[in-house]
Design a protein around this motif. Sequence first.
Motif, PDB file in Angstrom:
ATOM      1  N   HIS A 459      38.050  44.278  47.456  1.00 10.36           N
ATOM      2  CA  HIS A 459      39.364  43.502  47.190  1.00 10.36           C
ATOM      3  C   HIS A 459      38.996  42.186  47.062  1.00 10.36           C
ATOM      4  O   HIS A 459      39.062  41.012  47.907  1.00 10.36           O
ATOM      5  CB  HIS A 459      40.227  43.431  48.717  1.00 10.36           C
ATOM      6  CG  HIS A 459      40.844  44.614  49.005  1.00 10.36           C
ATOM      7  ND1 HIS A 459      40.063  45.673  49.588  1.00 10.36           N
ATOM      8  CD2 HIS A 459      41.938  45.378  48.907  1.00 10.36           C
ATOM      9  CE1 HIS A 459      40.512  46.796  49.747  1.00 10.36           C
ATOM     10  NE2 HIS A 459      42.031  46.647  49.239  1.00 10.36           N
ATOM     11  N   THR A 461      40.589  40.013  45.435  1.00  7.33           N
ATOM     12  CA  THR A 461      41.794  39.071  45.589  1.00  7.33           C
ATOM     13  C   THR A 461      41.970  38.364  46.749  1.00  7.33           C
ATOM     14  O   THR A 461      42.775  37.298  47.057  1.00  7.33           O
ATOM     15  CB  THR A 461      42.840  39.469  44.829  1.00  7.33           C
ATOM     16  OG1 THR A 461      43.177  40.384  45.769  1.00  7.33           O
ATOM     17  CG2 THR A 461      42.973  39.868  43.457  1.00  7.33           C
ATOM     18  N   HIS A 464      39.372  33.003  47.514  1.00  8.53           N
ATOM     19  CA  HIS A 464      39.415  31.862  46.578  1.00  8.53           C
ATOM     20  C   HIS A 464      38.131  31.883  45.569  1.00  8.53           C
ATOM     21  O   HIS A 464      37.130  31.768  45.932  1.00  8.53           O
ATOM     22  CB  HIS A 464      39.401  30.405  47.052  1.00  8.53           C
ATOM     23  CG  HIS A 464      40.367  30.308  48.212  1.00  8.53           C
ATOM     24  ND1 HIS A 464      41.698  29.898  48.033  1.00  8.53           N
ATOM     25  CD2 HIS A 464      40.296  30.229  49.690  1.00  8.53           C
ATOM     26  CE1 HIS A 464      42.678  29.943  49.084  1.00  8.53           C
ATOM     27  NE2 HIS A 464      41.795  29.954  49.944  1.00  8.53           N
ATOM     28  N   ASP A 465      38.420  32.213  44.134  1.00  7.98           N
ATOM     29  CA  ASP A 465      37.378  32.366  43.347  1.00  7.98           C
ATOM     30  C   ASP A 465      36.846  31.159  42.888  1.00  7.98           C
ATOM     31  O   ASP A 465      37.578  30.415  42.423  1.00  7.98           O
ATOM     32  CB  ASP A 465      37.867  33.264  42.093  1.00  7.98           C
ATOM     33  CG  ASP A 465      36.852  33.846  41.288  1.00  7.98           C
ATOM     34  OD1 ASP A 465      35.524  33.500  41.423  1.00  7.98           O
ATOM     35  OD2 ASP A 465      37.209  34.220  39.912  1.00  7.98           O
ATOM     36  N   THR A 484      34.026  33.757  36.716  1.00  5.57           N
ATOM     37  CA  THR A 484      35.156  34.486  37.431  1.00  5.57           C
ATOM     38  C   THR A 484      34.696  35.774  38.007  1.00  5.57           C
ATOM     39  O   THR A 484      34.079  36.609  37.461  1.00  5.57           O
ATOM     40  CB  THR A 484      36.081  34.794  36.189  1.00  5.57           C
ATOM     41  OG1 THR A 484      36.286  33.713  35.514  1.00  5.57           O
ATOM     42  CG2 THR A 484      37.148  35.664  36.506  1.00  5.57           C
ATOM     43  N   GLY A 485      35.207  36.063  39.282  1.00  5.02           N
ATOM     44  CA  GLY A 485      34.588  37.036  40.056  1.00  5.02           C
ATOM     45  C   GLY A 485      33.310  36.698  40.964  1.00  5.02           C
ATOM     46  O   GLY A 485      33.163  35.402  40.994  1.00  5.02           O
ATOM     47  N   LYS A 496      40.473  33.892  52.159  1.00  4.00           N
ATOM     48  CA  LYS A 496      41.826  33.684  52.291  1.00  4.00           C
ATOM     49  C   LYS A 496      41.947  34.511  53.698  1.00  4.00           C
ATOM     50  O   LYS A 496      42.249  35.654  53.550  1.00  4.00           O
ATOM     51  CB  LYS A 496      42.517  34.269  51.319  1.00  4.00           C
ATOM     52  CG  LYS A 496      42.510  33.458  49.812  1.00  4.00           C
ATOM     53  CD  LYS A 496      43.318  34.220  48.879  1.00  4.00           C
ATOM     54  CE  LYS A 496      43.195  33.619  47.496  1.00  4.00           C
ATOM     55  NZ  LYS A 496      44.053  34.361  46.358  1.00  4.00           N
ATOM     56  N   SER A 499      44.814  37.059  54.231  1.00  2.22           N
ATOM     57  CA  SER A 499      44.566  38.204  53.423  1.00  2.22           C
ATOM     58  C   SER A 499      43.520  39.065  53.929  1.00  2.22           C
ATOM     59  O   SER A 499      43.546  40.407  53.978  1.00  2.22           O
ATOM     60  CB  SER A 499      44.294  37.775  52.120  1.00  2.22           C
ATOM     61  OG  SER A 499      45.342  37.117  51.749  1.00  2.22           O
ATOM     62  N   GLY A 515      38.635  46.093  40.858  1.00  3.82           N
ATOM     63  CA  GLY A 515      38.653  44.365  40.923  1.00  3.82           C
ATOM     64  C   GLY A 515      37.746  44.078  39.974  1.00  3.82           C
ATOM     65  O   GLY A 515      37.036  44.837  39.207  1.00  3.82           O
ATOM     66  N   THR A 516      37.833  42.841  39.459  1.00  3.74           N
ATOM     67  CA  THR A 516      36.883  42.363  38.503  1.00  3.74           C
ATOM     68  C   THR A 516      35.929  41.468  39.383  1.00  3.74           C
ATOM     69  O   THR A 516      36.216  40.473  39.953  1.00  3.74           O
ATOM     70  CB  THR A 516      37.759  41.432  37.600  1.00  3.74           C
ATOM     71  OG1 THR A 516      38.973  42.160  36.833  1.00  3.74           O
ATOM     72  CG2 THR A 516      36.873  40.821  36.543  1.00  3.74           C
ATOM     73  N   THR A 521      34.748  44.644  34.662  1.00  2.98           N
ATOM     74  CA  THR A 521      35.973  44.779  34.984  1.00  2.98           C
ATOM     75  C   THR A 521      36.233  46.444  35.488  1.00  2.98           C
ATOM     76  O   THR A 521      35.581  47.003  34.646  1.00  2.98           O
ATOM     77  CB  THR A 521      36.958  44.501  33.850  1.00  2.98           C
ATOM     78  OG1 THR A 521      36.921  43.402  33.538  1.00  2.98           O
ATOM     79  CG2 THR A 521      38.372  45.120  34.039  1.00  2.98           C
ATOM     80  N   GLN A 524      41.859  48.176  38.492  1.00  4.82           N
ATOM     81  CA  GLN A 524      42.833  47.024  39.376  1.00  4.82           C
ATOM     82  C   GLN A 524      43.768  47.721  40.160  1.00  4.82           C
ATOM     83  O   GLN A 524      44.762  48.623  39.467  1.00  4.82           O
ATOM     84  CB  GLN A 524      42.748  45.881  38.598  1.00  4.82           C
ATOM     85  CG  GLN A 524      42.700  44.755  39.562  1.00  4.82           C
ATOM     86  CD  GLN A 524      42.333  43.537  38.820  1.00  4.82           C
ATOM     87  OE1 GLN A 524      41.854  43.428  37.655  1.00  4.82           O
ATOM     88  NE2 GLN A 524      43.159  42.322  38.930  1.00  4.82           N
TER      89      GLN A 524
END
Length: 524
Positions: A459, A461, A464-465, A484-485, A496, A499, A515-516, A521, A524
């Motif tokens: 997870h 997401t 905070h990336d 990214t990721g 978060k 979350s 997820g990424t 990748t 998702q």
Amino acid sequence: MSRVSLKGSEKNAIPHAEALTGKGDAPNPDKYIEVTLSIRRKKELPDSATPNSAMSHEQLEQDHGIADADLAAVEAFAGEYHLKVTEHRSLVHTIKLAGRLEDMEKAFGTKLQNVRLENNVFRQREGSLTIPSQLEGIVEGVFGLDDRPAARPRFRPSAHTAAAFTPLQVAALYNFPPGDGTGQVIAIIELDGGFNNADLTQYFSSIGVSRPTVVAVPVSGGTNHPTGDTQGPDGEVMLDIEVAGAIAPKAKIKVYFAPNTDKGFLDAINEAISDPETPAVISISWGGPEDKWTSQSRNAFEKAFQNAAALSIPVAVASGDNGSTDGSGHLDVDFPSSAPHALACGGTHLEGSTSITKEVVWNSQGGATGGGVSRFFPKPAWQHNINVIPPPTHAGGRQSPDVCGCAAPETGYKVRVDGTDTVIGGTSAVAPLWAGLIARMAQHLGRRVPFLHPILYTHPTAFHDITVGNNDTGGAAGKYPALTGWDACTGLGSPKGLSILGLLGQAAPPAGNGGTIGGATANQ
């Protein structure tokens, strides 16, 4: 009687230490010392990637403790060498032996020597230990013969204080769930220094929260002993207590003080794990370059963290403050955060008031978040979809950190140490920050938080990336950039809080790693 080398016990001489060879400089052969033996489990633990499967202390000891035959074999060995079994803890598969130093040397086939380093005298050994062949496979590690320092604290005093946060402000920026840690115990491991009760009372009053109950737990001769030096280990101890305590002021904070040796460090972790007041989380802000530890140490600490995972006790560990090299001159990660069952906590530079306006990799004031790839632990199942970029030659290892949080000294934490209000950063602050979050989540759930890694990595997401910065500290060894990721500076990212709490209400993570993550990748 035939003897064999104890695998993984090899040690080198202490670098830059002066050997003491004069008359009367040898260790006293009649000195009474204690060692801790790590003993094999009677049965290995199941795959701890399955969450929500917390064992009880009783179940863990019964199914995975020390076999009676193994205990008997060690007792017979101890008697033969005039050593005494002072303690055996089947739960954490350790046996302690005590006796004369000379008898210990004979029992483990080594010679101890006194050396001086920085005006301190330490006992060291070199090479491998040996044990009787009938103990091969039973005894997996011997700790305490050598009493050199094992680790350093991972905190950074700040040269600038204008942009500092209280721990509560950081928790608000990360949207931590409301709560005060009622009913929870937070365990903190310390290897030097101490806390001052008057400072704690004044600090918590100044930030408007009730002072938590703070209990010092002596381990293996360690004690709460403030040094009075705000730049010394007291800074680590007070930072850990004040960050975790501000976020969870109704939790009981138990601070396990142990000597700064491999034995003391391991004993303190095992003491916290086996405490009848089972902690909701263990926070560790001490460590050192992974390749400076013996294999027996790395394996024993990882086994301890596996036990903690089986009991649903997350172990948050600072990932180091010296960038991609961990101060070693080559790509290296910090241990024990590199152990697969540690929640490795990296660091960021955080800015914001009511919301985050900037968050990048911490790399400032001569320090940077640790991160990279282990040379000794293989990549665990929950990391199978992440890849370090650029890949080092040893890219197949466990990758660190897992998560991150505010750590830059210039945007660090307002704390009080030895009568002085100051600001401290470093990844040392991130471990107790996560400990406070975990205590709040356990309060909401009404149960201990399960082993987090398989849940968090599915997870991304919930974080905070962090995509700006790197952890190069100016060496020629290389660096890792933010991506990214997942990346080897900040892991999955900063929390978060609400979350992540929401994830823990699920029965289990979905199959596979969605997820990424780290540029790869997946579904998702």
